[in-house]
Design an enzyme around this catalytic site. Structure first.
Site, PDB file in Angstrom:
ATOM      1  N   SER A   1     -10.718  -0.720   3.356  1.00 29.45           N
ATOM      2  CA  SER A   1      -9.943  -0.843   4.595  1.00 29.45           C
ATOM      3  C   SER A   1      -9.537   0.546   5.065  1.00 29.45           C
ATOM      4  O   SER A   1      -8.878   1.264   4.325  1.00 29.45           O
ATOM      5  CB  SER A   1      -8.658  -1.635   4.359  1.00 29.45           C
ATOM      6  OG  SER A   1      -8.945  -2.901   3.854  1.00 29.45           O
TER       7      SER A   1
ATOM      8  N   ARG B   1       0.829  -1.218   0.000  1.00 27.12           N
ATOM      9  CA  ARG B   1       0.000   0.000   0.000  1.00 27.12           C
ATOM     10  C   ARG B   1       0.869   1.277   0.000  1.00 27.12           C
ATOM     11  O   ARG B   1       0.508   2.284   0.599  1.00 27.12           O
ATOM     12  CB  ARG B   1      -0.941   0.028   1.213  1.00 27.12           C
ATOM     13  CG  ARG B   1      -1.963  -1.083   1.254  1.00 27.12           C
ATOM     14  CD  ARG B   1      -2.991  -0.956   0.130  1.00 27.12           C
ATOM     15  NE  ARG B   1      -4.172  -1.751   0.367  1.00 27.12           N
ATOM     16  CZ  ARG B   1      -4.293  -3.041   0.031  1.00 27.12           C
ATOM     17  NH1 ARG B   1      -3.314  -3.662  -0.574  1.00 27.12           N
ATOM     18  NH2 ARG B   1      -5.416  -3.680   0.283  1.00 27.12           N
TER      19      ARG B   1
ATOM     20  N   GLU C   1      -4.975   3.765   6.418  1.00 26.36           N
ATOM     21  CA  GLU C   1      -4.610   3.563   5.010  1.00 26.36           C
ATOM     22  C   GLU C   1      -5.197   4.691   4.177  1.00 26.36           C
ATOM     23  O   GLU C   1      -4.617   5.105   3.174  1.00 26.36           O
ATOM     24  CB  GLU C   1      -5.157   2.209   4.537  1.00 26.36           C
ATOM     25  CG  GLU C   1      -4.625   1.799   3.189  1.00 26.36           C
ATOM     26  CD  GLU C   1      -5.550   0.859   2.449  1.00 26.36           C
ATOM     27  OE1 GLU C   1      -6.057   1.261   1.387  1.00 26.36           O
ATOM     28  OE2 GLU C   1      -5.768  -0.257   2.933  1.00 26.36           O
TER      29      GLU C   1
HETATM   30  N1  EPU Z   1     -10.312 -10.738  10.510  1.00 25.06           N
HETATM   31  C1  EPU Z   1     -10.996 -10.775  11.697  1.00 25.06           C
HETATM   32  N2  EPU Z   1     -12.019  -9.888  11.889  1.00 25.06           N
HETATM   33  C2  EPU Z   1     -12.384  -8.985  10.938  1.00 25.06           C
HETATM   34  C3  EPU Z   1     -11.670  -8.941   9.728  1.00 25.06           C
HETATM   35  C4  EPU Z   1     -10.630  -9.824   9.533  1.00 25.06           C
HETATM   36  O1  EPU Z   1     -10.712 -11.571  12.576  1.00 25.06           O
HETATM   37  O2  EPU Z   1     -13.329  -8.229  11.189  1.00 25.06           O
HETATM   38  C5  EPU Z   1      -9.252 -11.727  10.271  1.00 25.06           C
HETATM   39  C6  EPU Z   1      -9.741 -12.792   9.295  1.00 25.06           C
HETATM   40  O3  EPU Z   1     -10.372 -13.831   9.948  1.00 25.06           O
HETATM   41  C7  EPU Z   1      -8.463 -13.250   8.648  1.00 25.06           C
HETATM   42  C8  EPU Z   1      -7.625 -12.001   8.630  1.00 25.06           C
HETATM   43  O4  EPU Z   1      -8.156 -11.126   9.605  1.00 25.06           O
HETATM   44  O5  EPU Z   1      -7.820 -14.205   9.439  1.00 25.06           O
HETATM   45  C9  EPU Z   1      -7.549 -11.349   7.267  1.00 25.06           C
HETATM   46  O6  EPU Z   1      -8.828 -10.940   6.849  1.00 25.06           O
HETATM   47  P1  EPU Z   1      -9.224 -10.718   5.305  1.00 25.06           P
HETATM   48  O7  EPU Z   1      -8.857 -11.903   4.499  1.00 25.06           O
HETATM   49  O8  EPU Z   1     -10.647 -10.260   5.269  1.00 25.06           O
HETATM   50  O9  EPU Z   1      -8.262  -9.579   4.778  1.00 25.06           O
HETATM   51  P2  EPU Z   1      -7.710  -8.258   5.470  1.00 25.06           P
HETATM   52  O10 EPU Z   1      -6.293  -8.448   5.830  1.00 25.06           O
HETATM   53  O11 EPU Z   1      -8.639  -7.827   6.554  1.00 25.06           O
HETATM   54  C10 EPU Z   1      -6.824  -7.238   3.208  1.00 25.06           C
HETATM   55  C11 EPU Z   1      -6.883  -5.936   2.453  1.00 25.06           C
HETATM   56  C12 EPU Z   1      -8.240  -5.799   1.727  1.00 25.06           C
HETATM   57  C13 EPU Z   1      -8.381  -6.965   0.776  1.00 25.06           C
HETATM   58  C14 EPU Z   1      -8.277  -8.279   1.601  1.00 25.06           C
HETATM   59  C15 EPU Z   1      -8.307  -9.501   0.720  1.00 25.06           C
HETATM   60  C16 EPU Z   1      -5.466  -4.384   3.674  1.00 25.06           C
HETATM   61  C17 EPU Z   1      -5.420  -3.184   4.554  1.00 25.06           C
HETATM   62  N3  EPU Z   1      -6.693  -4.813   3.358  1.00 25.06           N
HETATM   63  O12 EPU Z   1      -7.809  -7.204   4.249  1.00 25.06           O
HETATM   64  O13 EPU Z   1      -8.212  -4.602   0.968  1.00 25.06           O
HETATM   65  O14 EPU Z   1      -9.611  -6.923   0.085  1.00 25.06           O
HETATM   66  O15 EPU Z   1      -7.023  -8.319   2.322  1.00 25.06           O
HETATM   67  O16 EPU Z   1      -7.113  -9.590   0.014  1.00 25.06           O
HETATM   68  O17 EPU Z   1      -4.424  -4.892   3.273  1.00 25.06           O
HETATM   69  C18 EPU Z   1      -8.837  -2.301   0.859  1.00 25.06           C
HETATM   70  O18 EPU Z   1      -7.626  -2.043   0.820  1.00 25.06           O
HETATM   71  O19 EPU Z   1      -9.720  -1.397   0.809  1.00 25.06           O
HETATM   72  C19 EPU Z   1      -9.254  -3.694   1.022  1.00 25.06           C
HETATM   73  C20 EPU Z   1     -10.524  -4.015   1.217  1.00 25.06           C
END
Ligand code: EPU
Length: 337
Positions: free
Chosen positions: A237, A162, A333
């Protein structure tokens, strides 16, 4: 091209925050952009793309230049690859669908990300196992002060998680006018390593997925977890996933063995901010019209008439609580204006 005064930006930011621009102009081609920049060289300027990655906490006391330059084309191709150029003002998801419909591979995992093409290199957007740096070739940009054009290669962009030069050394100096991506014409590198995608495909009994299958799976996952900005204001995010040292991680992991994490290197570990925020008790909470989404704690939402300051206060409260409970600092972000 018409300059408007005291212009409402509510429809120009996906958070749906009411804020006014002192002056506003939409430019539809590079010549118009050049003219506006030249004629307003001494005025304060604010560049607005798709408005999908910012939180407006105040009116903008500047000339807001909305980049509305449209167009997409194939620049070059050989037997295996195609180079496509999209102008900055194209909607990202529509551009992704245009490539998939022609069976060009590389963008499918990034389906349904809000925003316009011109801002995708700024924060090296990414989702479901890929980032635009993996398909990016170069972008064209215009210097705000001198109006000279510059080509930024992948190396020039200094992409990180990012991150790019446009958020650092080159911040506020350039306007990206178009981006060129290199995509596959066949032998697509289908990437379903991200758990949720393979689960979604399995549920549909698809074992040799096409680009459209992957795109549809990503769309389904995003729609189940992330709110549609047209229905509920948000900026995706709100926070980045923090990267902490291995030593720090080891200490926290003893106390929270269930904490999800990704080992990045021998010395660094990435922790999902969504998990930290959920553990801190914020998921699904609402404070007036500002809140935390019920399916994804990383996403802050505007239930209608929240001000940017109200959303920011919730963000600060989350940061302080997560820091108190885990000793981890989480960083926004989105750009807070
Ligand atoms: N998790 C939780 N609670 C929540 C959300 C997530 O426990 O409310 C845990 C999930 O269970 C999982 C981990 O966190 O173990 C990762 O969650 P997820 O796969 O939903 O991805 P993320 O890390 O929360 C990132 C990106 C998203 C992107 C997703 C999928 C960042 C800041 N965000 O989210 O990007 O869609 O991966 O690749 O890196 C964006 O930038 O606007 C965005 C949505």
């Amino acid at each position: 091209m018409q300059i408007q005064n005291n212009f409402s930006l509510k429809k120009y930011n996906t958070f749906g925050i009411e804020a006014k621009a002192k002056q506003f102009v939409a430019v539809q081609n590079e010549a118009e952009l050049n003219t506006v920049l030249k004629n307003h060289s001494l005025d304060k300027k604010f560049i607005l793309g798709g408005g999908s990655n910012m939180l407006l906490t105040q009116d903008i006391d500047a000339l807001v230049i909305h980049i509305d330059i449209k167009g997409k084309r194939i620049v070059q191709e050989n037997e295996n690859f195609v180079w496509v150029e999209s102008m900055a003002g194209e909607n990202w998801h529509e551009f992704v669908l245009w490539t998939i419909n022609q069976d060009f591979g590389g963008l499918e995992n990034m389906s349904l990300i809000p925003g316009n093409v011109g801002t995708t290199p700024v924060q090296n957007i990414g989702a479901y196992g890929t980032e635009i740096k993996n398909v990016f070739v170069f972008c064209n940009a215009m210097n705000i002060e001198t109006q000279t054009k510059k080509v930024f290669s992948k190396l020039d962009c200094k992409f990180g998680y990012r991150e790019s030069t446009f958020k650092n050394e080159c911040k506020d100096q350039y306007i990206i006018t178009s981006v060129v991506f290199k995509l596959t014409k066949h032998n697509h590198k289908i990437n379903i390593s991200y758990g949720d995608i393979s689960k979604e495909l399995e549920n549909k009994n698809i074992d040799t997925p096409t680009l459209i299958d992957v795109s549809n799976a990503v769309i389904a996952i995003r729609q189940s977890k992330l709110p549609d900005p047209k229905e509920l204001g948000n900026s995706g995010s709100f926070f980045k996933n923090p990267i902490i040292s291995k030593a720090e991680f080891d200490e926290i992991h003893v106390l929270h063995p269930e904490m999800p994490h990704y080992i990045l290197s021998e010395t660094t570990v990435k922790v999902p901010a969504g998990w930290l925020i959920e553990q801190a008790g914020f998921k699904g909470k609402r404070f007036g019209d500002a809140g935390i989404h019920k399916n994804q704690a990383l996403v802050l939402v505007n239930y209608g008439n929240a001000t940017g300051q109200e959303i920011l206060n919730v963000a600060k409260d989350i940061q302080a609580t997560v820091f108190k409970e885990f000793g981890i600092a989480i960083e926004a972000e989105v750009n807070v204006i």
